[in-house]
Design an enzyme around this catalytic site. Structure first.
Site, mmCIF file in Angstrom:
data_model
loop_
_atom_site.group_PDB
_atom_site.id
_atom_site.type_symbol
_atom_site.label_atom_id
_atom_site.label_comp_id
_atom_site.label_asym_id
_atom_site.label_seq_id
_atom_site.Cartn_x
_atom_site.Cartn_y
_atom_site.Cartn_z
ATOM 1 N N HIS A 176 -2.878 4.884 -8.109
ATOM 2 C CA HIS A 176 -1.798 4.130 -8.870
ATOM 3 C C HIS A 176 -1.141 4.606 -10.208
ATOM 4 O O HIS A 176 -0.737 4.287 -10.490
ATOM 5 C CB HIS A 176 -1.403 2.675 -7.742
ATOM 6 N N ASP A 185 -3.186 -2.629 -6.385
ATOM 7 C CA ASP A 185 -2.365 -1.653 -5.356
ATOM 8 C C ASP A 185 -2.564 -0.315 -5.511
ATOM 9 O O ASP A 185 -1.806 0.461 -5.471
ATOM 10 C CB ASP A 185 -0.294 -1.674 -6.715
ATOM 11 N N HIS A 227 0.665 -6.865 -2.662
ATOM 12 C CA HIS A 227 2.025 -7.017 -1.870
ATOM 13 C C HIS A 227 2.236 -6.795 0.162
ATOM 14 O O HIS A 227 1.657 -6.411 0.759
ATOM 15 C CB HIS A 227 2.794 -6.073 -2.529
ATOM 16 N N HIS A 234 0.030 -3.178 -14.523
ATOM 17 C CA HIS A 234 1.882 -3.396 -14.531
ATOM 18 C C HIS A 234 2.006 -4.549 -14.449
ATOM 19 O O HIS A 234 1.351 -5.678 -13.938
ATOM 20 C CB HIS A 234 2.137 -3.055 -12.687
ATOM 21 N N ASP A 294 4.254 -6.984 -12.810
ATOM 22 C CA ASP A 294 3.813 -8.177 -11.674
ATOM 23 C C ASP A 294 2.255 -8.320 -11.375
ATOM 24 O O ASP A 294 1.873 -8.769 -10.829
ATOM 25 C CB ASP A 294 4.443 -7.305 -10.447
ATOM 26 N N HIS A 295 1.553 -7.649 -12.352
ATOM 27 C CA HIS A 295 0.217 -8.504 -11.989
ATOM 28 C C HIS A 295 0.247 -9.116 -13.920
ATOM 29 O O HIS A 295 -1.799 -9.822 -13.440
ATOM 30 C CB HIS A 295 -0.918 -6.661 -11.729
ATOM 31 N N HIS A 311 -5.044 -4.136 -12.741
ATOM 32 C CA HIS A 311 -4.287 -2.958 -13.486
ATOM 33 C C HIS A 311 -2.699 -3.473 -14.416
ATOM 34 O O HIS A 311 -2.817 -4.402 -13.960
ATOM 35 C CB HIS A 311 -3.481 -2.041 -12.341
#
Ligand code: ZN
Ligand code: FE
Length: 259
Positions: free
Chosen positions: A111, A134, A172, A54, A56-57, A52
């Site tokens: 999410h 996530d 995570h 975001h 942090d990905h 996805h």
């Protein structure tokens, strides 16, 4: 095949699968841990899977592209999301063939609106593997930033239907905090108590609690147990009158947000 969790930021894992020569990585939010791991093991980067959009990905994509073998198109991601281009857009049921493995794409909105997961059936890599970003965490699920409780309920239901020995590779390390919440939902669960003790021991030893398994999550994850009498009762205690899975999940998610 070796499955490795590369820690990134404060609580992310960038998952790597490699055969001793070539590697793929999933959701490289940061390039540095990936570059270090490739160099330390003498591996070539053969592909990048993204679940996805975001940061942090996907934050490490640009810095890792020059390391990719081939023509740089070996980045795969969800067709319905804005991933840094170029990438190969994927939708439900698509397959990704890389380093002799074939992943199946499962759309798991909730999410984010276009979140996908990658499922590798049993075979060359051993027992099945799921890269779920996530969407599913051990003992919990992602926050509903772009989707509805009904979507997340359906998405988790699809993941719950995978083989029980599937290794669940979440993005995570949220397990301990999720298990504190799970204990508030199902305080009498012996499975939950036993799993919590084993996860605490792993963390105390500085090790990841992941991968989990689908069978483990079906036994202890309240968000995968929205049809269990104890979980429905806990949701009723929070004022839920509709015992449908989507309503129970929505109530759990709101409860967890304030927990
Ligand atoms: Zn996310
Ligand atoms: Fe994340």
């Amino acid at each position: 095949m070796n499955l490795v969790a590369l820690p990134a930021f404060s609580d992310n894992y960038i998952w790597m699968l490699h055969d001793g020569r070539q590697a793929i990585v999933v959701d490289p939010g940061d390039a540095a841990p990936v570059a270090d791991a490739l160099d330390a093991r003498g591996l070539a980067l053969a592909g990048i899977l993204v679940t996805h959009h975001h940061p942090d990905h996907v934050g490490g994509l640009a810095a890792l592209r020059p390391r990719l073998q081939g023509d740089g198109t070996r980045v795969w991601g969800p067709a319905r999301e804005k991933i840094p281009a170029p990438f190969m857009p994927l939708t439900d049921g698509d397959r990704v063939a890389v380093i002799g493995l074939e992943f199946q794409v499962i759309e798991v909105p909730g999410h984010t609106a276009g979140h996908i997961a990658y499922f590798l059936p049993a075979g060359a890599a051993g027992s099945p593997v799921l890269f779920c970003g996530d969407t599913l965490f051990s003992g919990g699920c992602g926050r509903l930033f772009e989707g509805t409780p009904a979507q997340m309920h359906r998405s988790l239901g699809r993941l719950a239907a995978l083989p029980g020995d599937t290794r669940v590779c979440c993005a995570h390390e949220y397990t301990e905090s999720n298990l504190r919440f799970a204990a508030a939902v199902e305080p009498a669960s012996a499975d939950l108590a036993a799993y919590t003790a084993s996860c605490r021991a792993l963390r105390a030893a500085g090790r990841p609690t992941l991968p989990s398994t689908i069978a483990q999550e079906r036994a202890i994850n309240p968000f995968m147990r929205c049809d269990a009498p104890a979980v429905i009762a806990a949701a009723r205690g929070r004022g839920v009158t509709d015992p449908s899975g989507a309503a129970v999940l929505g109530a759990l998610r709101e409860w967890k947000n304030q927990f």
